[in-house]
Scaffold this motif. Structure first.
Motif, PDB file in Angstrom:
ATOM      1  N   UNK B  19     -16.395  16.592  -9.879  1.00  0.00           N
ATOM      2  CA  UNK B  19     -16.540  14.988  -9.550  1.00  0.00           C
ATOM      3  C   UNK B  19     -16.305  14.410 -10.778  1.00  0.00           C
ATOM      4  N   UNK B  20     -15.871  14.999 -11.957  1.00  0.00           N
ATOM      5  CA  UNK B  20     -15.879  14.245 -13.194  1.00  0.00           C
ATOM      6  C   UNK B  20     -14.575  13.361 -13.250  1.00  0.00           C
ATOM      7  N   UNK B  21     -14.449  12.541 -14.039  1.00  0.00           N
ATOM      8  CA  UNK B  21     -13.530  11.383 -13.854  1.00  0.00           C
ATOM      9  C   UNK B  21     -12.180  11.745 -14.144  1.00  0.00           C
ATOM     10  N   UNK B  22     -12.077  12.987 -14.863  1.00  0.00           N
ATOM     11  CA  UNK B  22     -10.714  13.408 -15.379  1.00  0.00           C
ATOM     12  C   UNK B  22     -10.041  13.819 -14.080  1.00  0.00           C
ATOM     13  N   UNK B  23     -10.713  14.716 -13.453  1.00  0.00           N
ATOM     14  CA  UNK B  23      -9.915  15.295 -12.175  1.00  0.00           C
ATOM     15  C   UNK B  23      -9.922  14.172 -11.215  1.00  0.00           C
ATOM     16  N   UNK B  24     -10.734  13.262 -11.082  1.00  0.00           N
ATOM     17  CA  UNK B  24     -10.907  12.250 -10.140  1.00  0.00           C
ATOM     18  C   UNK B  24      -9.459  11.289 -10.545  1.00  0.00           C
ATOM     19  N   UNK B  25      -9.412  11.145 -11.767  1.00  0.00           N
ATOM     20  CA  UNK B  25      -8.083  10.239 -12.148  1.00  0.00           C
ATOM     21  C   UNK B  25      -6.632  11.114 -12.097  1.00  0.00           C
ATOM     22  N   UNK B  26      -6.799  12.407 -12.206  1.00  0.00           N
ATOM     23  CA  UNK B  26      -5.574  13.079 -12.040  1.00  0.00           C
ATOM     24  C   UNK B  26      -4.998  12.972 -10.518  1.00  0.00           C
ATOM     25  N   UNK B  27      -6.051  13.420  -9.746  1.00  0.00           N
ATOM     26  CA  UNK B  27      -5.756  13.639  -8.247  1.00  0.00           C
ATOM     27  C   UNK B  27      -5.935  12.471  -7.452  1.00  0.00           C
ATOM     28  N   UNK B  28      -6.002  11.245  -8.163  1.00  0.00           N
ATOM     29  CA  UNK B  28      -5.975   9.973  -7.637  1.00  0.00           C
ATOM     30  C   UNK B  28      -4.540   9.291  -7.502  1.00  0.00           C
ATOM     31  N   UNK B  29      -3.552   9.962  -8.205  1.00  0.00           N
ATOM     32  CA  UNK B  29      -2.446   9.640  -8.459  1.00  0.00           C
ATOM     33  C   UNK B  29      -1.408  10.558  -8.057  1.00  0.00           C
ATOM     34  N   UNK B  30      -0.033  10.164  -7.836  1.00  0.00           N
ATOM     35  CA  UNK B  30       1.014  11.093  -7.714  1.00  0.00           C
ATOM     36  C   UNK B  30       2.099  10.723  -8.704  1.00  0.00           C
ATOM     37  N   UNK B  31       3.193  11.499  -8.945  1.00  0.00           N
ATOM     38  CA  UNK B  31       4.246  11.076  -9.804  1.00  0.00           C
ATOM     39  C   UNK B  31       5.015   9.960  -9.287  1.00  0.00           C
ATOM     40  N   UNK B  32       4.766   9.442  -8.103  1.00  0.00           N
ATOM     41  CA  UNK B  32       5.553   8.186  -7.765  1.00  0.00           C
ATOM     42  C   UNK B  32       5.070   6.845  -8.238  1.00  0.00           C
ATOM     43  N   UNK B  33       5.202   5.985  -7.186  1.00  0.00           N
ATOM     44  CA  UNK B  33       4.911   4.588  -7.564  1.00  0.00           C
ATOM     45  C   UNK B  33       3.790   4.003  -6.745  1.00  0.00           C
ATOM     46  N   UNK B  34       3.195   4.819  -5.953  1.00  0.00           N
ATOM     47  CA  UNK B  34       2.025   4.437  -5.094  1.00  0.00           C
ATOM     48  C   UNK B  34       0.904   3.894  -6.039  1.00  0.00           C
ATOM     49  N   UNK B  35      -0.050   2.868  -5.614  1.00  0.00           N
ATOM     50  CA  UNK B  35      -1.294   2.555  -6.504  1.00  0.00           C
ATOM     51  C   UNK B  35      -1.963   3.710  -6.198  1.00  0.00           C
ATOM     52  N   UNK B  36      -3.056   4.046  -7.381  1.00  0.00           N
ATOM     53  CA  UNK B  36      -3.979   5.119  -7.461  1.00  0.00           C
ATOM     54  C   UNK B  36      -5.115   4.580  -6.591  1.00  0.00           C
ATOM     55  N   UNK B  37      -5.726   5.692  -6.103  1.00  0.00           N
ATOM     56  CA  UNK B  37      -7.083   5.521  -5.524  1.00  0.00           C
ATOM     57  C   UNK B  37      -7.695   6.837  -5.793  1.00  0.00           C
ATOM     58  N   UNK B  38      -8.869   6.856  -6.155  1.00  0.00           N
ATOM     59  CA  UNK B  38      -9.545   8.142  -6.735  1.00  0.00           C
ATOM     60  C   UNK B  38     -10.616   8.687  -5.837  1.00  0.00           C
ATOM     61  N   UNK B  76       2.825   9.121  -2.526  1.00  0.00           N
ATOM     62  CA  UNK B  76       1.544   8.811  -2.067  1.00  0.00           C
ATOM     63  C   UNK B  76       0.699   9.395  -0.861  1.00  0.00           C
ATOM     64  N   UNK B  77       1.404  10.372  -0.503  1.00  0.00           N
ATOM     65  CA  UNK B  77       0.566  11.257   0.581  1.00  0.00           C
ATOM     66  C   UNK B  77      -0.505  11.819   0.586  1.00  0.00           C
ATOM     67  N   UNK B  78      -0.721  12.195  -0.829  1.00  0.00           N
ATOM     68  CA  UNK B  78      -2.036  12.882  -1.250  1.00  0.00           C
ATOM     69  C   UNK B  78      -3.002  11.993  -1.914  1.00  0.00           C
TER      70      UNK B  78
END
Lengths: 386, 460
Positions: B19-38, B76-78
């Motif tokens: 639940x650390x912010x680094x994993x939450x940051x990375x897994x809240x994004x994908x390589x595309x253009x969708x807005x992040x959500x952690x 952004x599917x994941x």
């Protein structure tokens, strides 16, 4: 390295960097160990970019992610992008930023303190640096080679045996050489990879100056790490000497029949050290040495040469061991690879690999089935004169 | 929340929950253009039983769960749009069985495309699967779930058409076997001659359950592969060319590409034709059939075969396709995204014109990447635009261009492939109301608490 901040966003996080070239296995040591995407190269680059942009604050976890990279260069080998060759520079650049800000994991800080205070990462006395040498002569101007032993070779029990074997072989072959003993200092390869560029500069300049004062023309190193930095980075500090890894010199001596070999029956597999293989493309000489020994059957692990799997010891992890713990730690994975070949001997050409594998073999309960031996030790045991 | 963390640790061990912010940051994004959500947690199970425990826990606590493979769909599917748990499936990665004679494989939910390719080459060299052009870390299951396409799609359809069975953890925690494997030890059919329940999971983007095992058809691996590239500067001829090529039934895979860089490729449409054979004789026969089929365009000087230098052939033949990933760095910017609607082959000319028109309008670098699906039954037309991740304005322009593509594709009568949440909404707005109602009923039945990948395929 200075420009990494303007380049680092180029990583697409496509993940090719995680594999071997045939995708047979995961080949990034820290990703294999931790399995969170954050611990892959793309994870590091994306998190560093976020940190530089102020989207992520520094944390010890962030620093551990960055420092768990062994700089083994598998990612450089596998990344399809045009910037692949720059990846290690980017990692080092990010670490350098963290060092400048004083934001590094405690184990890394201790590593630097030890080098700064003692000239080695083990915090052992400088005066004991040559204690292993047992009569090996000091280098004098006019000797053909300076034998640069390095920190592990000087202090670590298993690596010392490597140094002793090599010294004995060089003597046997009539090579004119000497060591620096207590006057030898850390080469700085790990210091550089860990991003302490200021300390590295001091080490490189001091060592280069010392070699110059002693009119050193040729250096033979025990460690591929020292070989790498002396060959590729020291020239930028005015160093002007030839550098050889000992396997290069040893193979030359065998070819010239200055080292004569007799039967030594063993089934051997060989671990390519990252700083010899991927960094300097020396893959053949160590294998040719082993193949020169009558009775030795050389078998390859599935991952070898450019696809070799790092022992996990790079970037100072042979001391700090940020990848330790559990059966997925790289050194344990690798000794299992070696055991699967059916070999009875895991040959190494690097003191870091030696240190990592000796512990891993115990952890895997393979002590009775697999032995780690340095190539110089195998050659010494195979000497016709014995 | 800390109770949840402890509960997850109890299931998979502390090394595999964060639940650390680094994993939450990375897994809240994908390589595309969708807005992040952690996410709140990232968890990496190792077994079906661990997946089941996580899902049961999440269902009890009404916490979202988003299963993730390689995370390379770019749409952004994941990205966990309502937070919760991202379940990284890549530790569940065993290849469980290959039935060589019945030509199928059973893989776990996180087995990678690269891993399966390598395994088959090593242990079953006469067999292959339909590997997509995605990077090797893409997972076999996720590719089927998004109706991915691969090297054998022209011959055998979407990669999801090749599925022969599933093991699924339902959102309510039951473990279901789908297909022949539900009554037999064999995984040869996903449904027929029984009701085909795989449709409850394939294409649903992880909103109806977590697939933990999958059976997949394998196909003969021929000894030799080769490539021909047919070039025409008349896009209007491409549908006919595809029709004639697929009529021969001699081709492994057909891709079409059009791009303005380097200049030698500008205004040309390149039809890459991959051919396989067990002997040189077989290969030459197939080549002759293909050349004969296209001879009229050569005679009329409307097209011709490009000489592919031997050094260049590996670029066309490689699997997976490294050059596709390289497109992200064309402008040294680390990004590209494509909308890949599924349209009829006859739509090719309009699609290619639209691709270039939008590139001009939004000042973008483009590439058109097309794969023929079935015997020209339809095509995936990839409108790909590259962007510099450090240039927010350019990223916004790509978003706008892709939005226009999305509207255009539906107007053409196409459907979106691996649609973004917005594209899903656009499709559902046009969908037959009773069909939409059926989707809602299915979703409500399978996932009463709406925990699975919420906001995707959300009806009403």
């Amino acid at each position: 390295m200075e420009k990494y901040a303007e380049q680092i966003h180029r990583c697409f996080r496509c993940g090719w960097c995680k594999f071997t070239s045939d995708y047979l296995d995961l080949n990034c040591p820290s990703y294999k160990r931790f399995r969170f995407d954050t611990f892959s190269t793309s994870g590091r680059l994306w998190l560093t970019y976020a940190w530089l942009r102020g989207e992520l604050e520094w944390s010890e976890h962030l620093a551990e992610i960055l420092y768990s990279c062994t700089t083994c260069k598998n990612c450089v080998e596998q990344c399809p992008m045009g910037f692949a060759d720059d990846i290690v520079d980017w990692i080092v650049g990010a670490r350098s930023d963290m060092v400048e800000k004083g934001k590094i994991p405690p184990r890394v800080a201790h590593f630097f303190e030890a080098i700064h205070g003692y000239g080695n990462p083990l915090k052992l006395l400088r005066s004991d640096r040559g204690a292993w040498a047992n009569g090996t002569k000091r280098y004098e101007p006019g000797d053909e080679y300076l034998f640069y032993v390095g920190c592990l070779g000087s202090y670590d029990e298993n690596a010392q045996k490597m140094a002793m074997s090599l010294a004995e072989l060089l003597n046997e072959a009539g090579v004119s050489f000497g060591i620096l003993g207590s006057e030898e200092n850390c080469c700085g390869n790990e210091v550089y990879m860990l991003g302490e560029i200021g300390l590295f500069q001091v080490l490189a300049e001091t060592n280069s100056q010392k070699f110059k004062e002693l009119s050193v023309k040729k250096i033979v190193t025990l460690s591929p790490h020292a070989y790498n930095t002396m060959k590729n980075t020291y020239p930028g500090f005015g160093a002007n000497f030839e550098v050889y890894h000992y396997t290069q010199l040893l193979y030359d001596l065998i070819k010239k029949k200055k080292v004569k070999l007799s039967q030594n029956k063993a089934k051997v597999t060989y671990q390519d050290p990252c700083f010899l293989g991927r960094y300097n493309k020396i893959y053949d000489e160590p294998r040719r040495i082993l193949q020169s020994i009558p009775g030795i059957e050389l078998v390859e692990m599935e991952r070898n040469r450019e696809d070799s799997f790092c022992c996990g010891g790079g970037s100072g992890n042979f001391i700090m061991d940020l990848l330790a713990g559990g059966e997925d730690s790289p050194s344990r994975v690798r000794v299992r690879d070696a055991y699967e070949t059916g070999a009875d001997t895991l040959a190494v050409a690097c003191p870091s690999c030696m240190t990592m594998f000796v512990d891993a073999i115990k952890a895997e309960n393979l002590d009775a089935k697999l032995t780690v031996r340095d190539i110089s030790q195998i050659v010494k045991e195979s000497l016709a004169s014995r | 929340m800390s109770d949840m963390y402890e509960a997850l640790v109890k299931i998979v061990g502390k090394n595999y929950v964060s639940n650390q912010k680094e994993e939450r940051y990375f897994y809240g994004r994908d390589p595309g253009l969708m807005s992040p959500h952690e996410p709140d947690y990232v968890v990496m199970p190792r077994t079906t039983e661990e997946v089941q425990k996580i899902v049961k826990l999440a269902n009890k606590e009404k916490i979202p769960v988003v299963p993730k493979g390689g995370g390379l769909a770019l749409t952004g599917l994941v990205i966990p749009l309502k937070g919760g748990i991202v379940m990284d499936m890549k530790r569940i990665d065993k290849i469980l069985e290959v039935n060589e004679r019945a030509r199928y494989v059973i893989v776990e939910g996180g087995t990678t495309e690269g891993g399966l390719k390598s395994y088959l080459e090593k242990h079953h060299p006469s067999l292959r699967h339909s590997i997509p052009d995605a990077p090797p870390i893409a997972t076999v299951v996720a590719n089927a779930v998004i109706h991915g396409q691969g090297r054998l799609t022209q011959q055998y359809g979407f990669n999801s058409d090749m599925v022969t069975g599933l093991e699924v953890v339902l959102p309510t925690g039951e473990i279901c076997r789908i297909g022949s494997c539900s009554i037999s030890k064999y995984w040869f059919s996903r449904g027929a001659p029984m009701p085909d329940l795989s449709g409850l999971f394939l294409g649903w983007l992880g909103t109806t359950g977590v697939i933990t095992k999958m059976g997949l058809k394998l196909y003969p691996r021929k000894k030799i592969r080769d490539v021909e590239v047919f070039v025409t500067d008349k896009e209007d001829l491409v549908p006919d060319i595809l029709f004639k090529l697929t009529h021969t039934e001699m081709v492994e895979d057909i891709n079409i590409w059009c791009q303005p860089h380097p200049p030698m490729f500008r205004e040309n449409h390149h039809v890459t034709i991959l051919i396989t054979g067990d002997s040189e004789e077989e290969l030459q026969f197939k080549k002759k059939m293909i050349w004969d089929a296209l001879q009229e365009y050569i005679d009329s000087k409307d097209g011709g075969f490009m000489w592919v230098m031997p050094d260049a052939k590996p670029t066309f033949l490689e699997m997976p396709l490294e050059s596709l990933s390289k497109f992200a760095d064309v402008r040294k910017g680390g990004g590209f995204e494509y909308s890949g609607p599924i349209v009829l082959a006859e739509d090719y000319p309009e699609c290619s014109r639209k691709l270039a028109e939008l590139a001009v309008k939004y000042k973008l670098t483009y590439s058109g990447m097309v794969r023929v699906i079935g015997r020209s039954h339809c095509i995936m037309f990839g409108f790909a635009y590259t962007f510099n991740r450090a240039d927010l304005d350019e990223m916004d322009r790509v978003r706008k261009a892709l939005h226009e593509v999305a509207e255009f594709a539906l107007e053409q009568g196409g459907t979106h492939w691996k649609p973004t949440v917005d594209e899903q909404k656009m499709m559902m707005e046009r969908m037959d109301p009773d069909t939409l109602k059926l989707m809602g009923k299915i979703k409500g039945l399978l996932d009463p608490n709406g925990i699975m990948n919420p906001r995707n395929w959300e009806v009403g």
